[in-house]
Motif scaffolding. Structure first.
Motif, short mmCIF file in Angstrom:
data_model
loop_
_atom_site.label_atom_id
_atom_site.label_comp_id
_atom_site.label_asym_id
_atom_site.label_seq_id
_atom_site.Cartn_x
_atom_site.Cartn_y
_atom_site.Cartn_z
N ASP A 1 0.82 -1.21 0.00
CA ASP A 1 0.00 0.00 0.00
C ASP A 1 0.85 1.26 0.00
OD1 ASP A 1 -2.29 -1.52 0.00
OD2 ASP A 1 -2.60 -1.41 2.17
N GLY A 2 1.98 1.21 0.70
CA GLY A 2 2.88 2.36 0.72
C GLY A 2 3.46 2.65 -0.65
N TYR A 3 3.87 1.58 -1.35
CA TYR A 3 4.38 1.77 -2.71
C TYR A 3 3.28 2.27 -3.64
CZ TYR A 3 9.03 -0.21 -2.00
OH TYR A 3 10.33 -0.41 -1.60
N GLU A 4 2.08 1.74 -3.49
CA GLU A 4 0.99 2.21 -4.36
C GLU A 4 0.73 3.69 -4.13
OE1 GLU A 4 -3.31 0.74 -5.89
OE2 GLU A 4 -2.95 0.52 -3.75
N ASP A 5 0.75 4.14 -2.89
CA ASP A 5 0.52 5.56 -2.60
C ASP A 5 1.54 6.44 -3.29
OD1 ASP A 5 -1.63 4.92 -0.99
OD2 ASP A 5 -0.52 5.06 0.89
N ARG A 6 2.76 5.96 -3.43
CA ARG A 6 3.82 6.78 -4.04
C ARG A 6 3.84 6.67 -5.57
NH1 ARG A 6 6.27 4.63 0.53
NH2 ARG A 6 7.33 2.95 -0.60
N LEU A 7 3.45 5.51 -6.10
CA LEU A 7 3.66 5.24 -7.52
C LEU A 7 2.43 5.31 -8.40
CD1 LEU A 7 6.02 2.11 -7.13
CD2 LEU A 7 6.69 4.51 -7.42
N THR A 8 1.24 5.28 -7.83
CA THR A 8 0.03 5.17 -8.63
C THR A 8 -0.16 6.38 -9.56
OG1 THR A 8 -2.36 4.81 -8.58
CG2 THR A 8 -1.44 6.24 -6.88
#
Length: 305
Positions: free
Chosen positions: A42-49
């Motif tokens: 979820d942390g990566y999605e928040d940064r990369l989406t």
């Protein structure tokens, strides 16, 4: 075979990165690691989406043609990798978003664009117009309308980071499944040789129907294919895999390519490289350290290397 470990199999399902995620771990005491892994995703999605107005990647896109934007170390690392391989011009292009949005294949309003419009969009997907500053950790897209989209590489990168976490937590075996992007960790407890049985999807059938099975040690399995999304106009099919070198769907006899690699992020890259360029030279495995590939043509015939 480790019967005790087999009985301690736990799976957790999550939806993120625009797909269904399934994490499977062997060992009762490692169940909390799966929840930790989901938070990492979820942390990566928040940064990369790019599916929300706010993210580090969207901040870069909003500033295109105006000024550079600072991003976090992990985001910069992934962008730098994506730009590097995009510049190799073999088919992968992390800046192809404006062209994808023109065709809209797989989405409402899909159409065959005018050639003039395609040529105009090609000017917005030049990876050499993505300017990176290692010292300042900034990313600048030179032309207004340019867009960075890491969807073609992010799942592999994130899978590798989950594996890093599992190794740190001493997880003995498990499977990371990010929407069909697979990464096998450790030795399979189901077989004395520790190898995993991996199914290769039959492109002509529904998801989960395998054309063949392969045995591999711990590795990643990533597939690129054209069989799930397409547009049909006047009896002609246009699949969604656009060639950034031409602006049109790739002309190919292939339906899918599945590669087996040590790093999942390299699986993303190599699957696209082989799909665009076909069966590799005889020394491809020796040169890259990869573990093989399965090619399936549009008639359903499979060939391995």
């Amino acid at each position: 075979m480790n019967s005790e470990l087999i009985q301690q199999r736990h799976s957790l399902v999550h939806h993120a990165l625009g797909t269904r995620i399934v994490l499977t771990i062997y060992g009762d005491q490692y169940f909390p690691v799966m929840e930790e892994s989901m938070r990492l995703i979820d942390g990566y999605e928040d940064r990369l989406t790019v599916n929300r107005e706010e993210s580090e990647v969207m901040n870069v896109n909003h500033a295109a043609g105006h000024h550079p934007k600072v991003v976090s170390p992990s985001t910069y690392e992934l962008i730098k990798m994506a730009v590097k391989y995009s510049r190799e011009n073999f088919g992968f292009n992390a800046l192809i978003g404006p062209l994808v949005k023109l065709w809209k294949i797989g989405f409402a309003g899909a159409t065959v664009p005018k050639d003039a419009d395609i040529q105009a969009r090609l000017k917005l997907i030049d990876p050499y117009k993505a300017i990176l500053d290692d010292e300042q950790r900034t990313v600048y897209l030179e032309e207004p309308g340019m867009e960075l989209d890491l969807g073609g590489i992010a799942k592999g990168y994130i899978a590798d980071r989950i594996r890093d976490l599992w190794i740190q937590r001493h997880v003995p075996a498990g499977i990371i499944n990010l929407g069909g992007n697979l990464l096998f960790v450790g030795k399979s407890p189901r077989r004395d040789d520790g190898q995993w049985i991996i199914g290769v999807q039959d492109p002509r059938l529904k998801r989960g129907e395998d054309l063949e099975l392969v045995r591999k040690p711990e590795c990643s399995a990533v597939t690129s294919g054209i069989y799930e999304r397409f547009l049909e106009v006047n009896g002609k099919k246009y699949h969604h895999l656009l060639d950034p070198r031409t602006g049109y769907p790739l002309q190919t006899d292939l339906s899918s390519v599945t590669v087996f690699t040590k790093q999942s992020v390299m699986g993303e890259i190599e699957a696209k490289r082989l799909f665009f360029n076909g069966i590799p030279s005889a020394d491809w495995i020796a040169q890259t350290g990869n573990l093989g590939a399965v090619f399936i043509d549009q008639k359903g015939a499979a060939k391995s290397c």
